[in-house]
Structures are given as structure tokens and as C-alpha cells.
Design a protein around this motif. Structure first.
Motif, short mmCIF file in Angstrom:
data_model
loop_
_atom_site.label_atom_id
_atom_site.label_comp_id
_atom_site.label_asym_id
_atom_site.label_seq_id
_atom_site.Cartn_x
_atom_site.Cartn_y
_atom_site.Cartn_z
N SER A 153 1.01 -1.20 0.07
CA SER A 153 -0.18 -0.17 -0.16
C SER A 153 0.90 1.23 0.04
N ALA A 154 1.87 1.26 0.70
CA ALA A 154 2.96 2.37 0.72
C ALA A 154 3.30 2.78 -0.67
N ILE A 155 3.86 1.45 -1.24
CA ILE A 155 4.36 1.81 -2.60
C ILE A 155 3.41 2.27 -3.59
N LEU A 156 2.13 1.73 -3.72
CA LEU A 156 1.26 2.13 -4.38
C LEU A 156 0.60 3.64 -4.13
N LYS A 157 0.95 4.11 -2.88
CA LYS A 157 0.49 5.57 -2.40
C LYS A 157 1.69 6.47 -3.07
N LEU A 158 2.94 5.78 -2.77
CA LEU A 158 4.08 6.64 -3.49
C LEU A 158 3.93 6.90 -4.80
N LEU A 159 3.47 5.95 -5.50
CA LEU A 159 3.49 5.80 -7.06
C LEU A 159 2.02 6.55 -7.64
N ARG A 160 1.32 6.85 -6.41
CA ARG A 160 -0.22 7.59 -6.87
C ARG A 160 -1.07 6.42 -7.67
N LEU A 161 -0.89 5.37 -7.13
CA LEU A 161 -1.82 4.22 -8.02
C LEU A 161 -2.57 3.41 -6.87
N GLU A 162 -3.03 4.31 -5.96
CA GLU A 162 -3.81 3.47 -4.75
C GLU A 162 -5.13 3.29 -5.30
N LEU A 163 -5.42 2.19 -5.13
CA LEU A 163 -6.69 1.45 -5.88
C LEU A 163 -7.96 1.98 -4.76
N HIS A 164 -9.02 2.23 -5.40
CA HIS A 164 -10.36 2.80 -4.40
C HIS A 164 -11.52 1.57 -4.86
N GLY A 165 -12.28 1.47 -3.84
CA GLY A 165 -13.65 0.91 -4.34
C GLY A 165 -13.32 -0.77 -4.65
N GLU A 166 -12.58 -1.44 -3.93
CA GLU A 166 -12.10 -2.87 -4.43
C GLU A 166 -13.30 -3.63 -3.94
N ASN A 167 -14.19 -3.09 -3.00
CA ASN A 167 -15.36 -4.05 -2.59
C ASN A 167 -16.51 -3.98 -3.43
N LYS A 168 -16.65 -2.90 -4.14
CA LYS A 168 -17.57 -2.81 -4.90
C LYS A 168 -17.49 -3.58 -6.38
N PRO A 169 -18.63 -4.10 -6.93
CA PRO A 169 -18.56 -5.03 -8.06
C PRO A 169 -18.27 -4.34 -9.40
N SER A 170 -17.36 -4.70 -10.10
CA SER A 170 -17.03 -4.06 -11.22
C SER A 170 -18.17 -3.81 -12.40
N SER A 171 -18.27 -2.78 -12.67
CA SER A 171 -19.37 -2.29 -13.77
C SER A 171 -19.10 -2.57 -15.17
N LEU A 172 -20.00 -2.90 -16.04
CA LEU A 172 -19.78 -3.15 -17.30
C LEU A 172 -20.34 -2.08 -18.07
N SER A 173 -19.71 -1.74 -19.34
CA SER A 173 -20.38 -0.56 -20.05
C SER A 173 -21.27 -1.14 -21.07
N VAL A 174 -22.16 -0.50 -21.91
CA VAL A 174 -22.95 -1.15 -22.79
C VAL A 174 -22.29 -1.94 -23.77
N GLU A 175 -21.13 -1.29 -24.47
CA GLU A 175 -20.42 -2.14 -25.40
C GLU A 175 -19.87 -3.40 -25.03
N GLU A 176 -19.27 -3.58 -23.49
CA GLU A 176 -19.18 -4.77 -22.91
C GLU A 176 -20.02 -5.59 -22.85
N LEU A 177 -21.07 -5.17 -22.26
CA LEU A 177 -22.52 -6.15 -22.38
C LEU A 177 -23.01 -6.58 -23.69
N ARG A 178 -22.75 -5.68 -24.67
CA ARG A 178 -23.02 -5.96 -26.11
C ARG A 178 -22.04 -7.25 -26.79
N SER A 179 -20.83 -7.24 -26.28
CA SER A 179 -19.84 -8.12 -26.58
C SER A 179 -20.18 -9.52 -25.88
#
Length: 431
Positions: A153-179
Motif C-alpha cells: 500500500s505504501a508503494i502504491l501511494k508513493l506511485l499515486r496508484l492507490e486503488l479505491h472501491g475494491e469491495n464494489k462489483p466491477s461495472s460493465l459498459s454497454v459495449e462490454e455487455l453487447r460483446s
């Protein structure tokens, strides 16, 4: 370690390679599994799927426990391989180098590539089973995983790559649903798949794409004789007809024929009776999206609307049926359908009306006419030529050969389209 026999050391090394293989396969299984299928199984009460979803909701912990054990096993295997090499050949440099190369080969083949290929092919099945031991290992090693993830986590913050919302289910766009629908294969019937794809396309279609063009609208002209109007009301296949008046064809209203049919047969029926029975017309702009218009129809309890441009000029007419047909395809009605027999002839050509909608042509004949400009075949030909064509003129648009069969009143009335593979062999056609 020295007290173990060579046979026991080889057995321990083989066991470590198996553990490494299981760890590698588990990592691939969890990362390649279909999360939406797992959620579906979890909602149905499958405990393995529920555990897998819980693990995937925190990828940092999941990867932490897998890689922790995988690296521990690989390091132990490398150490044991060195001990075996020394016991067999002594501390010779060539022996240690050969042992390292041989161990690397075994790890790559038996503990990395092979198990990961298996895991990728059977990810959805195996994820339901590997979730149990993974959950147990995570509980046992949680302090070590938590400590390692502090540095991650410290390295991710240092690189400004901290991830948010990991507990939330990933959403799909309309094009992804279409595929996903297009690739559903045997899981969804072809007809149902086509309907779902059409639903996704509604967001990109406007009423101008599906409307009946102005020139093809059947309407009542109040300037006609009363007998003509009476005959039209009695013989029309439609239930509602726009009522026009004047040289500029001003829209007076919409006439519901079922309400006026019996009265039209009476001897005292006059044009003014039509004017009195018309309903207020419902106008919509041409750039209204089809999906939005379907909602408007429902909210306003309307079944038909007149499409106008930015200047208020009548462009066409659209009904609820027109929109529904965009979803489920053409269906049988009591109205004679001029385009119902639209298909390729034996010579690889099709004779079509110039006012035919390009979307319908693409759908029925499997063509690829551009849809970002004119909506009809006549409009496409006029735009391409930038001139009013005459009969017997041929043109090629998007690789599709078109022959103008009949041109009248400044528009293409009838055209012959050649199937792309057939037109490629034709000569003398250019555009």
C-alpha cells in the motif's frame, strides 16, 4: 536435512513442486474466473461461489496469501535442490549451475506453465473448490499477509496508484455487455441474442432512422373531394391517418379511423366532419433517441408521432410498432408489406425501392451501407453523386454496386443492388 536420505530429499522436492503447481494454478483460477457467473451461483446459495466472491473483493489479500505461499515453496524447493546437488556432486560450481538450470526447467514446466494453462481453461469450475483452502490459508496467515500489504500500500501511494472501491462489483459498459451477448454462443438462442443486441443499439438510434419518410406516409388531404376522402377512410389499412391541408401541407391533426368509419358511410358526411373529429397532432424532433421516444409514448399514452426537423417541417411518421420492430424484427400485420419479399435473387441481385431504409437493407440483405448520413437508399445515392441520377446509371458505394433502374420526380424510384461478392466480379461499374 543431512539426516534424510537422498530418496527422501527427492520426494520432498517433488512435493514442494506439486505445492508450487497448486499455488500457481490457484492464482490463475481466481484471476480468470467469471465473476458474474460466480455472483449468480452465490445468489443461488452456492457456498464455494460466495467464498470466491469474498476473496475476489479484496485482491490485495488474495494475491498476498497466494504469492506468500508460492514464494515460500519455491525458495524451499531451490534450497533443497542445492542441498541435493551438494550431497551428490559436492560444491562444484558446474554442479550448482546445472542444478539451478534443471530446477528452473521443472518449475517452469510442471509448476508454472502447465498448471496455469489448466487453471485458465477450467477457471469457473475450479474456483468453486479452491476458494475453501484459500479462505483457510488467509485466516491462518492473515497477520503475515497484512504486514506485507502494508508495504504494498505504501508503494502504491508513493506511485499515486492507490486503488479505491475494491469491495464494489466491477461495472460493465454497454459495449462490454453487447460483446458478452454476442459471444454468449450456445447459452442464448440466436433470436433472443439478436433482440438483446437490438436493445443495446437503441441508444444510438434516433427516430429519423426508423420513421416512415414523408413521401411514404398515407394521409388525408382535405383539399380532395369528399367521395375520395370517404373511400380512403373505408379502404385504409391503418387505424390512424394524419390530416393535411393547404399547399404547404399543414398538419391539421390525426384522425382515428375507427371512430369515423361508420359516419363516413353516411350520405351527409362532409369534409368539415373530418376536421371536427381529428385529434391534436403529437410532434417530436428528428434527433430524439428511439429509447427515449418509447418512454415518451408510454408516458403520454400515444402510439404515433409526427417527426419534424429544426424548421418545423414534416419529415416523417413513427409509431410504437416501428420501434418494437427495431427490437424484435418485422412481424406480420394486415397491411400489405412492400418490402416483405426483400431478398437476393438467383443472379445475386435485389430490386428495391429507392425510399427503402438503409438500416433495413443492411439487416435484411446483410449489407454494410453507411448509416451516419442519409437514411434511405435514394438519399445515399444522391449524396454520393451530388446530382440527380438518371436511369441505367451505376455506382459503387462501400463496395456495393447499385444500378438506378427508375428515376422520377428528382429521386430514385427503383434500384437494383448487387450482392458484394457478385458485384466484385461485374465489370463496367464504377463510382
Amino acid at each position: 536435512m543431512q539426516s534424510l536420505s537422498i530418496g527422501a530429499q527427492f520426494a520432498a522436492l517433488a512435493f514442494l513442486l506439486v505445492l508450487s503447481a497448486m499455488s500457481s494454478m490457484t492464482e490463475t483460477v481466481m484471476m480468470a474466473s467469471n465473476r458474474y457467473r460466480l455472483r449468480s451461483l452465490a445468489s443461488a446459495g452456492h457456498r464455494g461461489a460466495q467464498r470466491a466472491i469474498d476473496l475476489l473483493s479484496r485482491t490485495d489479500r488474495l494475491l498476498g496469501v497466494i504469492l506468500l505461499f508460492n514464494n515460500l515453496v519455491n525458495v524451499a524447493a531451490a534450497t533443497l535442490a542445492s542441498v541435493i546437488t551438494i550431497n551428490l556432486f559436492g560444491e562444484e560450481s558446474w554442479a550448482l549451475a546445472a542444478g539451478t538450470v534443471l530446477l528452473t526447467f521443472f518449475i517452469l514446466v510442471f509448476s508454472e506453465i502447465t498448471p496455469k494453462v489448466i487453471g485458465a481453461h477450467y477457471a469457473d469450475r475450479l474456483a468453486l473448490f479452491v476458494s475453501y483452502p484459500l479462505t483457510f490459508l488467509l485466516r491462518v496467515s492473515y497477520p503475515a499477509v497484512w504486514f506485507v500489504n502494508l508495504f504494498v500500500s505504501a508503494i502504491l501511494k508513493l506511485l499515486r496508484l492507490e486503488l479505491h472501491g475494491e469491495n464494489k462489483p466491477s461495472s460493465l459498459s454497454v459495449e462490454e455487455l453487447r460483446s458478452m451477448v454476442l459471444e454468449s454462443g450456445q447459452y442464448i438462442a440466436q433470436k433472443n441474442r439478436d433482440m438483446l443486441v437490438n436493445l443495446f443499439d437503441l441508444e444510438h438510434i434516433t427516430v429519423e432512422d426508423v420513421m416512415i419518410p414523408r413521401g411514404m406516409i398515407e394521409s388525408i388531404d382535405l383539399r380532395q373531394p369528399t367521395d375520395e376522402i370517404r373511400k380512403q377512410i373505408a379502404t385504409s389499412y391503418h387505424t390512424r391517418l394524419p390530416v393535411l391541408e393547404g399547399d404547404n401541407e399543414r398538419v391539421v391533426g390525426v384522425l382515428h379511423l375507427r371512430r369515423v368509419a361508420s359516419r363516413a358511410l353516411e350520405s351527409g358526411f362532409e369534409v368539415e366532419d373530418v376536421r371536427e373529429m381529428v385529434a391534436k397532432p403529437y410532434f417530436i424532433p428528428a434527433d430524439t433517441h428511439v429509447y427515449t421516444q418509447l418512454q415518451f409514448f408510454q408516458e403520454n399514452r400515444q402510439r404515433m408521432a409526427l417527426v419534424v426537423d429544426e424548421y418545423g417541417e414534416l419529415l416523417g411518421l413513427v409509431t410504437v410498432d416501428d420501434i418494437i420492430e427495431e427490437i424484435i424484427g418485422k412481424f406480420t400485420t394486415s397491411q400489405p408489406e412492400a418490402h416483405a419479399k426483400l431478398d437476393w435473387n438467383t443472379d445475386g441481385s435485389a430490386l428495391v425501392d429507392g425510399g427503402q431504409n438503409l438500416r433495413e437493407l443492411n439487416r435484411r440483405l446483410d449489407l454494410d451501407f453507411p448509416l451516419d448520413g442519409p437514411k434511405t437508399l435514394n438519399g445515399l445515392i444522391l449524396e454520393h453523386l451530388e446530382d440527380i441520377p438518371e436511369a441505367d446509371l451505376s455506382v459503387r458505394i462501400n463496395g456495393i454496386a447499385i444500378e438506378v433502374v427508375q428515376a422520377e420526380d428528382k429521386m430514385v424510384r427503383l434500384a437494383r443492388i448487387f450482392r458484394p461478392e457478385a458485384s466484385a466480379e461485374s465489370s463496367g461499374i464504377d463510382g
